[in-house]
Write a protein that holds these residues in place. Structure first.
Motif, PDB file in Angstrom:
ATOM      1  N   ILE A 138       0.836  -1.205   0.000  1.00 49.81           N
ATOM      2  CA  ILE A 138       0.000   0.000   0.000  1.00 49.81           C
ATOM      3  C   ILE A 138       0.864   1.246   0.000  1.00 49.81           C
ATOM      4  O   ILE A 138       0.620   2.200  -0.755  1.00 49.81           O
ATOM      5  N   PHE A 139       1.900   1.241   0.837  1.00 53.30           N
ATOM      6  CA  PHE A 139       2.778   2.401   0.939  1.00 53.30           C
ATOM      7  C   PHE A 139       3.468   2.692  -0.394  1.00 53.30           C
ATOM      8  O   PHE A 139       3.509   3.831  -0.864  1.00 53.30           O
ATOM      9  N   GLY A 140       4.037   1.653  -1.020  1.00 50.49           N
ATOM     10  CA  GLY A 140       4.734   1.837  -2.289  1.00 50.49           C
ATOM     11  C   GLY A 140       3.804   2.285  -3.400  1.00 50.49           C
ATOM     12  O   GLY A 140       4.130   3.195  -4.177  1.00 50.49           O
ATOM     13  N   LEU A 141       2.630   1.664  -3.479  1.00 52.79           N
ATOM     14  CA  LEU A 141       1.660   1.997  -4.522  1.00 52.79           C
ATOM     15  C   LEU A 141       1.184   3.436  -4.408  1.00 52.79           C
ATOM     16  O   LEU A 141       1.169   4.193  -5.399  1.00 52.79           O
ATOM     17  N   PHE A 142       0.817   3.843  -3.207  1.00 50.75           N
ATOM     18  CA  PHE A 142       0.283   5.197  -3.050  1.00 50.75           C
ATOM     19  C   PHE A 142       1.387   6.255  -3.009  1.00 50.75           C
ATOM     20  O   PHE A 142       1.107   7.434  -3.218  1.00 50.75           O
ATOM     21  N   SER A 143       2.635   5.845  -2.789  1.00 43.78           N
ATOM     22  CA  SER A 143       3.750   6.773  -2.992  1.00 43.78           C
ATOM     23  C   SER A 143       3.826   7.158  -4.463  1.00 43.78           C
ATOM     24  O   SER A 143       4.029   8.331  -4.811  1.00 43.78           O
ATOM     25  N   ALA A 144       3.659   6.154  -5.334  1.00 46.04           N
ATOM     26  CA  ALA A 144       3.648   6.433  -6.778  1.00 46.04           C
ATOM     27  C   ALA A 144       2.477   7.339  -7.139  1.00 46.04           C
ATOM     28  O   ALA A 144       2.628   8.293  -7.916  1.00 46.04           O
ATOM     29  N   PHE A 181      -3.252  10.028   2.524  1.00 48.80           N
ATOM     30  CA  PHE A 181      -3.985   9.298   3.557  1.00 48.80           C
ATOM     31  C   PHE A 181      -3.723   7.797   3.435  1.00 48.80           C
ATOM     32  O   PHE A 181      -3.393   7.126   4.426  1.00 48.80           O
ATOM     33  N   PHE A 182      -3.854   7.268   2.218  1.00 49.69           N
ATOM     34  CA  PHE A 182      -3.646   5.827   2.038  1.00 49.69           C
ATOM     35  C   PHE A 182      -2.181   5.446   2.200  1.00 49.69           C
ATOM     36  O   PHE A 182      -1.871   4.326   2.621  1.00 49.69           O
ATOM     37  N   GLN A 183      -1.284   6.364   1.878  1.00 50.86           N
ATOM     38  CA  GLN A 183       0.135   6.133   2.168  1.00 50.86           C
ATOM     39  C   GLN A 183       0.320   5.976   3.675  1.00 50.86           C
ATOM     40  O   GLN A 183       1.076   5.111   4.137  1.00 50.86           O
ATOM     41  N   GLY A 184      -0.388   6.791   4.456  1.00 54.43           N
ATOM     42  CA  GLY A 184      -0.344   6.703   5.908  1.00 54.43           C
ATOM     43  C   GLY A 184      -0.914   5.399   6.426  1.00 54.43           C
ATOM     44  O   GLY A 184      -0.430   4.840   7.423  1.00 54.43           O
ATOM     45  N   ALA A 236       0.933   2.757   8.798  1.00 56.82           N
ATOM     46  CA  ALA A 236       0.323   2.309  10.051  1.00 56.82           C
ATOM     47  C   ALA A 236       0.317   0.789  10.172  1.00 56.82           C
ATOM     48  O   ALA A 236       0.405   0.247  11.276  1.00 56.82           O
ATOM     49  N   LEU A 237       0.214   0.099   9.046  1.00 55.15           N
ATOM     50  CA  LEU A 237       0.256  -1.369   9.080  1.00 55.15           C
ATOM     51  C   LEU A 237       1.684  -1.877   9.292  1.00 55.15           C
ATOM     52  O   LEU A 237       1.890  -2.935   9.891  1.00 55.15           O
ATOM     53  N   ASN A 265      10.328   6.432  -2.999  1.00 54.34           N
ATOM     54  CA  ASN A 265       9.858   5.340  -2.145  1.00 54.34           C
ATOM     55  C   ASN A 265       9.563   4.068  -2.928  1.00 54.34           C
ATOM     56  O   ASN A 265       9.595   2.965  -2.364  1.00 54.34           O
ATOM     57  N   VAL A 266       9.232   4.206  -4.213  1.00 54.33           N
ATOM     58  CA  VAL A 266       8.751   3.055  -4.986  1.00 54.33           C
ATOM     59  C   VAL A 266       9.822   1.970  -5.132  1.00 54.33           C
ATOM     60  O   VAL A 266       9.575   0.805  -4.771  1.00 54.33           O
ATOM     61  N   PRO A 267      11.032   2.269  -5.632  1.00 53.63           N
ATOM     62  CA  PRO A 267      12.044   1.204  -5.711  1.00 53.63           C
ATOM     63  C   PRO A 267      12.502   0.709  -4.342  1.00 53.63           C
ATOM     64  O   PRO A 267      12.833  -0.475  -4.188  1.00 53.63           O
ATOM     65  N   VAL A 268      12.494   1.603  -3.356  1.00 56.04           N
ATOM     66  CA  VAL A 268      12.895   1.191  -2.002  1.00 56.04           C
ATOM     67  C   VAL A 268      11.875   0.203  -1.435  1.00 56.04           C
ATOM     68  O   VAL A 268      12.240  -0.832  -0.854  1.00 56.04           O
ATOM     69  N   ALA A 269      10.584   0.489  -1.641  1.00 56.90           N
ATOM     70  CA  ALA A 269       9.531  -0.424  -1.176  1.00 56.90           C
ATOM     71  C   ALA A 269       9.596  -1.751  -1.924  1.00 56.90           C
ATOM     72  O   ALA A 269       9.409  -2.824  -1.327  1.00 56.90           O
ATOM     73  N   ALA A 270       9.885  -1.696  -3.225  1.00 56.01           N
ATOM     74  CA  ALA A 270       9.999  -2.923  -4.018  1.00 56.01           C
ATOM     75  C   ALA A 270      11.151  -3.793  -3.505  1.00 56.01           C
ATOM     76  O   ALA A 270      11.010  -5.024  -3.383  1.00 56.01           O
ATOM     77  N   TYR A 271      12.267  -3.168  -3.184  1.00 53.32           N
ATOM     78  CA  TYR A 271      13.412  -3.904  -2.651  1.00 53.32           C
ATOM     79  C   TYR A 271      13.076  -4.475  -1.265  1.00 53.32           C
ATOM     80  O   TYR A 271      13.437  -5.616  -0.947  1.00 53.32           O
TER      81      TYR A 271
END
Length: 468
Positions: free
Chosen positions: A83-89, A105-108, A112-113, A169-175
């Motif tokens: 969720i974090f990576g997707l909504f960062s994009a 909001f959805f990034q948050g 939170a999870l 955030n996207v490549p970092v979240a993917a890694y």
């Protein structure tokens, strides 16, 4: 894979997740004046871009831990990172203020999870004798990102684009996801049921109250939507109270407030978080009034965040030697004094004096948060510590939410009612007033500490919190 090597990869995964979360909470404010010019955002919309993320953290950080208990912490952690990576994009692709607010909001929610489940995964992955060391490593690395967040945000905004604050955030979240799938084992499930009614009523109550405070000036304090939101919030709080009385395992255990040390720690943390959010207004002031670039304003604001890197170990030792009350009282006194100092010197543009105030504020904040968090948990049994940590985490984020909502409302009201003054004068006066308001909140919490706070001495290993 060799056991020691696998542990290092697990640690790297958790560091990546937490670094992203805390960096993203602090990196955006430096870019807001640029975003305002690009998207044509109002002052209230700028506040929502920060507060929507913080509100999601406050509403969902407790449920993240409970979902992890029920479905497995690894699954919920993966969901949060997705969720974090997707909504960062999506944040980076936003072309309107509303889109950015919703995506934040959805990034948050994703953050939170991840926060409670990452801590649980660390505890599951490391034996007790290595756990404190592992927590210390994660916390130390995260502290560096927290300290440098304004500088990083300013650099990216000035030399690249504000969009890359989110795209990074996207490549970092993917890694991070790749490491999670390859190195983190499936976690145990407790099957504990979620207090769904308590969760829903709690979310409705705080969401409606926040929207009402934030939008009161825009829609009118006596308008039907605002009155409806305040009424619905009150009813939802009442419904939560009845739900809490009947639930076997309530969503948040408010009986903890009957314990004086926990009550005082909660008040202290809430007040400190309320005051901490004033950095949002400082950054915008430095750029819009003092004419600083995003990078220079980020560098100046970093002075207030740097103490977390250097002071945290000494704050722990001070609390160990003299008890938590001493660093809390010292820290609150310094914070209040720094805010009053800044109320006088920041508007007139005295850069050196402003920098001294920022440094003192950051110094005091670390003393307070470090000792207050540990003292709130110290006198509770193991199961009580988990409930208390969940509640303190919620209060920490909601303190920032209400701080931004209330200080923002005061700021907007003052700015719009001072039309006869020049822009710089009206903005300077407004920034002084909200500095005084934040100082007053800290002084109230200082009074609570002096009168009611009587904690027991702490053990050294208790003086650590993963959250700033």
């Amino acid at each position: 894979m060799e056991k020691g090597k696998r542990k290092r990869w697990i640690l790297a995964t958790l560091i990546i997740a937490n670094a992203m979360i805390f960096l993203d909470a602090l990196i955006l404010p430096v870019a807001l004046p640029t975003i305002q010019r690009m998207l044509g955002s109002s002052t209230v919309q700028l506040q929502w871009m920060v507060n929507s993320y913080l509100l999601a953290l406050g509403l969902f950080v407790a449920v993240g831990g409970k979902l992890g208990d029920h479905f497995g912490h690894r699954k919920v952690f993966i969901l949060g990172m997705l969720i974090f990576g997707l909504f960062s994009a999506f944040c980076g692709l936003s072309v309107t203020s509303t889109e950015l607010i919703v995506n934040r909001f959805f990034q948050g929610v994703g953050s939170a999870l991840m926060i409670p489940t990452s801590l649980a995964l660390l505890c599951e992955s490391f034996p007790e004798n290595y756990r404190v060391k592992a927590l210390g490593i994660v916390g130390s690395v995260c502290a560096i990102f927290i300290a440098l967040a304004p500088l990083i945000g300013g650099f990216i905004t000035e030399y690249f684009s504000w969009h890359y604050i989110f795209f990074i955030n996207v490549p970092v979240a993917a890694y991070g996801l790749l490491l999670t799938f390859t190195h983190l084992s499936k976690s145990r499930r407790s099957g504990e049921k979620l207090d769904l009614l308590g969760f829903v009523t709690f979310v409705i109550a705080l969401f409606c109250l926040t929207v009402a405070i934030m939008q009161g000036r825009v829609w009118g304090w006596d308008s039907l939507p605002i009155l409806f939101l305040f009424s619905l919030s009150a009813l939802a709080f009442l419904a939560y109270w009845f739900s809490f009385k009947r639930a076997k395992r309530p969503f948040l255990d408010f009986t903890l407030f009957k314990k004086a040390p926990f009550f005082c720690a909660a008040v202290i943390i809430f007040a400190a978080s309320f005051a901490k959010i004033i950095t949002f207004f400082w950054v915008i002031f430095f750029q819009d009034v003092r004419g600083m670039t995003p990078f220079h304003s980020g560098a100046l604001t970093t002075i207030a965040t740097l103490p977390i890197v250097f002071l945290t170990p000494y704050a722990g030792r001070l609390a160990t030697k003299y008890g938590p009350k001493v660093p809390i009282v010292i820290g609150q006194s310094i914070m209040a004094g720094a805010l009053v100092w800044l109320a006088f010197w920041m508007p007139v543009g005295k850069l050196v004096l402003t920098a001294l105030g920022l440094l003192a504020f950051g110094f005091g904040l670390i003393l307070v948060m470090n000792a207050a968090n540990s003292s709130g948990l110290s006198e509770l049994p193991k199961d009580g510590k988990r409930k208390a940590n969940s509640l303190l985490s919620t209060l920490r984020h909601m303190g920032a939410v209400f701080g931004l909502a209330i200080l923002g409302s005061i700021f907007v009201n003052l700015s719009e009612n001072l039309e006869a003054m020049a822009f710089k004068e009206s903005y300077g006066f407004s920034i002084s007033i909200i500095n005084f308001v934040a100082a007053f909140v800290v002084i109230l919490s200082l009074a609570t500490t002096l009168i009611l706070f009587k904690p027991k001495p702490q053990k050294k290993k208790e003086l650590f919190s993963l959250e700033p």
